[in-house]
Design an enzyme around this catalytic site. Structure first.
Site, PDB file in Angstrom:
ATOM      1  N   HIS A  31       1.823   4.714  -2.784  1.00 24.34           N
ATOM      2  CA  HIS A  31       1.930   6.157  -2.521  1.00 24.34           C
ATOM      3  C   HIS A  31       3.326   6.668  -2.886  1.00 24.34           C
ATOM      4  O   HIS A  31       3.479   7.704  -3.533  1.00 24.34           O
ATOM      5  CB  HIS A  31       1.678   6.467  -1.041  1.00 24.34           C
ATOM      6  N   HIS A  81       0.835  -1.209   0.000  1.00 23.91           N
ATOM      7  CA  HIS A  81       0.000   0.000   0.000  1.00 23.91           C
ATOM      8  C   HIS A  81       0.871   1.260   0.000  1.00 23.91           C
ATOM      9  O   HIS A  81       0.683   2.157  -0.828  1.00 23.91           O
ATOM     10  CB  HIS A  81      -0.919  -0.031   1.224  1.00 23.91           C
ATOM     11  N   GLU A  82       1.813   1.320   0.924  1.00 25.76           N
ATOM     12  CA  GLU A  82       2.667   2.509   1.028  1.00 25.76           C
ATOM     13  C   GLU A  82       3.588   2.643  -0.168  1.00 25.76           C
ATOM     14  O   GLU A  82       3.932   3.757  -0.575  1.00 25.76           O
ATOM     15  CB  GLU A  82       3.475   2.478   2.329  1.00 25.76           C
TER      16      GLU A  82
END
Length: 175
Positions: free
Chosen positions: A29, A25-26
């Protein structure tokens, strides 16, 4: 293995699994922030103080590399030999974050004049960065789904052992 060993093993697998999902997920980003030109100062898995930290040009440390990074820049070190992003593994493995220049969650009114700051990018660039984590999770889920089914997933057939007389399953009605 005894019951407590099984519990600790299962707990460790859960922490590692969630940690991997958080990392994916990170990473979404982080990659999109870099792609649109936003300066990222930290990429962290977990919360709290750092357990292990790595930065290009400085290497591995316990704790943060920020003071050493600032000191080297003040001494005139070539910024291209030092990484602008600190990669961290923090003590509490229940989340993660990408710290971007100009994105202050504790003070939303804070501004940065740096053109590489999050708050100075277009709305579409900021939208892409914010939504990239969820999109990365979807992509990973699809890839994992394909890998799991290519490896083979067992679907045992439902087998009825016996039917009790006068039970609803014993009656057959024509439609």
């Amino acid at each position: 293995m005894d019951l407590m060993s099984n519990f600790y093993f299962a707990f460790a697998l859960i922490v590692i699994g969630f940690g991997f999902l958080i990392f994916i997920h990170e990473l979404g980003h982080f990659l999109v922030a870099k792609m649109v030109g936003i300066k990222t100062t930290q990429f962290a898995i977990g919360f709290g103080h750092s357990l292990i930290t790595w930065r290009k040009g400085i290497g591995f440390r316990t704790g943060t590399t920020e003071p050493e990074y600032e000191k080297r820049l003040a001494e005139g070190a070539d910024p291209s030999t030092l990484g602008e992003t600190e990669y961290r593994l923090n003590y509490i493995p229940l989340g993660g974050y990408v710290k971007m220049l100009g994105q202050e969650d504790m003070d939303p009114t804070a501004r940065s004049d740096d053109p590489r700051a999050f708050n100075n990018k277009s709305v579409s660039a900021r939208f892409a960065v914010i939504s990239a984590g969820v999109i990365m999770n979807l992509i990973f889920g699809m890839i994992f789904f394909v890998i799991a089914f290519m490896s083979g997933v067992m679907f045992p057939p439902a087998i009825v052992g016996e039917v009790a007389p006068n039970a609803p399953a014993a009656a057959v009605y024509a439609q």
